[in-house]
Design an enzyme around this catalytic site. Structure first.
Site, PDB file in Angstrom:
ATOM      1  CB  CYS A 120      23.741   1.160  16.414  1.00  0.00           C
ATOM      2  SG  CYS A 120      23.222  -0.031  17.658  1.00  0.00           S
ATOM      3  CB  SER A 121      26.934   3.494  18.842  1.00  0.00           C
ATOM      4  OG  SER A 121      25.594   3.889  19.128  1.00  0.00           O
ATOM      5  CB  CYS A 122      25.409  -1.650  21.719  1.00  0.00           C
ATOM      6  SG  CYS A 122      23.794  -1.636  20.923  1.00  0.00           S
TER       7      CYS A 122
ATOM      8  CB  CYS B 297      27.855  -2.067  18.573  1.00  0.00           C
ATOM      9  SG  CYS B 297      26.095  -1.971  18.176  1.00  0.00           S
TER      10      CYS B 297
END
Lengths: 103, 199
Positions: free
Chosen positions: B107-109, B104
């Site tokens: 971000c941090s999906c 991702c």
């Protein structure tokens, strides 16, 4: 929005730092921050995009310097104030109280 | 009175979190029981062992595998895994010709219901920056040997879709039970930064 969070392909970030048997949280405050954010989100106090915007709406230097859950904490405070769920003055009073209790 | 008319946050981050928690509880915006339940769920109950069950089932049951690739969200829910950050799943299959890798960049999906919360390296700048521009060198760092004739596909999560890799079943595992197979499926093998059964 174009910004520092858009890291794909950026050079100079150094090696990937993995950790063996990594715990889910590295400190109790991370655990509490995750729980607060998730409970507030599940309770409908803000939505995904509002939170994402709050995380991305920091200066590039801050974005890279702060840890992951610090971003979550700051964005949670910001989005709750922006949405009118909290007054900025209430938050400041809570900060002062916590400092006094710890002193 | 001149000067600052606002209070700075505590420099100790633990105090800053405690202040917010006290305030939200006091205002009734969150419940203490909910906070405890969330911690229990994500620290102890949800994690890569969930995804490993999905993979092992797909290895032994061709019909399940077909459903998993065609309608991943429903097939994963069949095994009891669903919810936040897994509402719209896509499963990508590794084969001798194709190796898939998840990232991702924004971000941090990450697919919480099957993998739990992401490790720090997944959320940090180096992996997010490099996975899309030099995936083969990233895979090499993780100890995954990918032949030049194998296509590497990198999947960058969007705000809505969550990916999961269906790793290849290791050779010589024909006699293993579903449970024994699941034990070979690591978190990294479902991100694509390892093979199943890789030491």
């Amino acid at each position: 929005m174009n910004g520092i969070h858009d890291l794909g392909g950026m050079h100079g970030m150094g090696p990937i730092d993995t950790e063996m048997d990594e715990p889910v949280f590295h400190a109790d405050w991370e655990r509490r921050t995750f729980a607060l954010w998730t409970a507030a989100f599940a309770g409908g106090l803000f939505n995904d995009n509002e939170s994402r915007h709050a995380i991305e709406n920091v200066t590039p230097a801050q974005y890279l310097a702060k840890s992951y859950y610090e971003h979550w904490l700051h964005s949670l405070e910001r989005v709750l104030v922006d949405k009118g769920q909290l007054e900025r003055a209430e938050l400041e009073a809570a900060w002062s109280k916590a400092e006094e209790e710890a002193a | 009175m001149a000067g600052h008319d606002h209070t700075d946050p505590p420099s100790d981050i633990a105090l800053r979190v405690k202040a917010l928690e006290s305030l939200l509880l006091e205002k009734g915006l969150v419940e203490a029981e909910t906070l405890d339940a969330i911690v229990e769920l994500y620290e102890h109950n949800i994690g890569p062992k969930n995804g490993a069950q999905v993979v092992a089932r797909a290895w032994i049951d061709p019909e399940y595998k077909a459903r998993l690739l065609a309608d991943p969200t429903s097939a994963i829910a069949e095994l009891g895994f669903s919810g936040v950050q897994g509402e719209d799943m896509v499963v990508v299959e590794n084969t001798p010709e194709v190796h898939n890798l998840l990232v991702c960049t924004l971000c941090s999906c990450y697919p919480w219901p099957v993998l739990g919360l992401p490790p720090v390296w997944y959320k940090a700048a180096p992996y997010r920056a490099r996975a899309v521009s030099e995936p083969r060198s990233v895979l090499e760092e993780f100890g995954v040997d990918i032949g030049d004739d194998v296509e590497v596909r990198v999947w960058d999560s969007t705000a809505e879709v969550r990916y999961m890799v269906l790793p290849e079943r290791p050779d010589g595992t024909e006699d293993l039970s579903e449970e024994e197979l699941a034990a070979l499926v690591t978190r990294d093998s479902m991100i694509g930064t390892a093979r199943a059964g890789q030491e």
